[in-house]
Motif scaffolding. Structure first.
Motif, PDB file in Angstrom:
ATOM      1  N   SER A  23       0.791  -1.242   0.000  1.00 56.94           N
ATOM      2  CA  SER A  23       0.000   0.000   0.000  1.00 56.94           C
ATOM      3  C   SER A  23       0.817   1.283   0.000  1.00 56.94           C
ATOM      4  O   SER A  23       0.258   2.349   0.217  1.00 56.94           O
ATOM      5  CB  SER A  23      -0.922   0.024   1.223  1.00 56.94           C
ATOM      6  OG  SER A  23      -0.161   0.202   2.402  1.00 56.94           O
ATOM      7  N   ASP A 117      -3.173   4.757   3.070  1.00 59.44           N
ATOM      8  CA  ASP A 117      -4.242   5.024   4.023  1.00 59.44           C
ATOM      9  C   ASP A 117      -3.750   5.759   5.270  1.00 59.44           C
ATOM     10  O   ASP A 117      -4.485   5.905   6.246  1.00 59.44           O
ATOM     11  CB  ASP A 117      -4.948   3.724   4.409  1.00 59.44           C
ATOM     12  CG  ASP A 117      -4.030   2.723   5.080  1.00 59.44           C
ATOM     13  OD1 ASP A 117      -2.807   2.976   5.178  1.00 59.44           O
ATOM     14  OD2 ASP A 117      -4.536   1.664   5.496  1.00 59.44           O
ATOM     15  N   ALA A 132      -7.218   8.814  -1.536  1.00 58.36           N
ATOM     16  CA  ALA A 132      -8.292   8.167  -0.777  1.00 58.36           C
ATOM     17  C   ALA A 132      -9.364   7.635  -1.717  1.00 58.36           C
ATOM     18  O   ALA A 132      -9.861   6.513  -1.540  1.00 58.36           O
ATOM     19  CB  ALA A 132      -8.896   9.154   0.228  1.00 58.36           C
ATOM     20  N   LEU A 135      -8.151   4.485  -3.339  1.00 59.19           N
ATOM     21  CA  LEU A 135      -8.302   3.350  -2.415  1.00 59.19           C
ATOM     22  C   LEU A 135      -9.742   2.858  -2.364  1.00 59.19           C
ATOM     23  O   LEU A 135      -9.990   1.658  -2.300  1.00 59.19           O
ATOM     24  CB  LEU A 135      -7.854   3.744  -1.013  1.00 59.19           C
ATOM     25  CG  LEU A 135      -6.377   3.686  -0.719  1.00 59.19           C
ATOM     26  CD1 LEU A 135      -6.077   4.281   0.652  1.00 59.19           C
ATOM     27  CD2 LEU A 135      -5.861   2.259  -0.800  1.00 59.19           C
ATOM     28  N   ASP A 136     -10.694   3.808  -2.383  1.00 58.83           N
ATOM     29  CA  ASP A 136     -12.116   3.467  -2.302  1.00 58.83           C
ATOM     30  C   ASP A 136     -12.734   3.158  -3.670  1.00 58.83           C
ATOM     31  O   ASP A 136     -13.938   2.950  -3.766  1.00 58.83           O
ATOM     32  CB  ASP A 136     -12.896   4.604  -1.633  1.00 58.83           C
ATOM     33  CG  ASP A 136     -12.541   4.757  -0.167  1.00 58.83           C
ATOM     34  OD1 ASP A 136     -12.044   3.775   0.440  1.00 58.83           O
ATOM     35  OD2 ASP A 136     -12.749   5.863   0.381  1.00 58.83           O
TER      36      ASP A 136
END
Length: 149
Positions: A23, A117, A132, A135-136
């Motif tokens: 990540s 994150d 963000a 990631l989503d």
């Protein structure tokens, strides 16, 4: 016959998320540019006339962090329309040639890997939001526009 009105032209920004491990994303601390100096940002830049967005991402990655990216290794992740005239396109890759380094010390004071994150609090707002959203798996966002009709 009256002259046709000028069409609106947006400034297109391109951004690259160089991803490492599970990540981590590479960020650069801006310096000496007059915009966001001292803050973290993704390797990025402006689309030049006659240039495709993927060519721009590849050029900016080479200019800023010294890596070579094959266009086949880029994945589009997000687009953000920023007030009043910016459209930011975000691409990610886990594959490149070369070890990232600060290739523009006159524009960047340091590079560092950060968990996507858990970005540093002094990351510029819109790339932090785009990370963000990546990631989503949210492909589109507005930044700075009123939400009122």
């Amino acid at each position: 016959m009256p002259a046709a009105p000028q069409r609106f032209r947006a400034i297109v920004d391109v951004h690259v998320l160089l991803l490492r491990g599970t990540s981590d994303v590479l960020l650069a601390r801006r310096a000496g540019t007059g915009y966001g100096d001292g803050l973290w940002h993704l390797p990025s830049g402006h689309l030049e006339e006659g240039e495709s967005v993927t060519d721009a991402v590849i050029r900016e990655a080479a200019e800023e962090v010294g890596v070579t990216i094959d266009p086949a290794d880029l994945t589009f992740t997000h687009v953000m329309h920023r007030v009043p005239d910016r459209v930011g396109l975000f691409f990610a890759t886990r594959t490149w040639t070369g070890e990232p380094y600060n290739a523009e010390p006159h524009k960047c004071s340091e590079l560092a890997w950060w968990p996507m994150d858990d970005l540093p609090p002094d990351t510029i707002g819109y790339p932090a939001a785009a990370i963000a959203n990546t990631l989503d798996r949210i492909p589109f966002a507005l930044d700075g526009w009123s939400t009122n009709p």
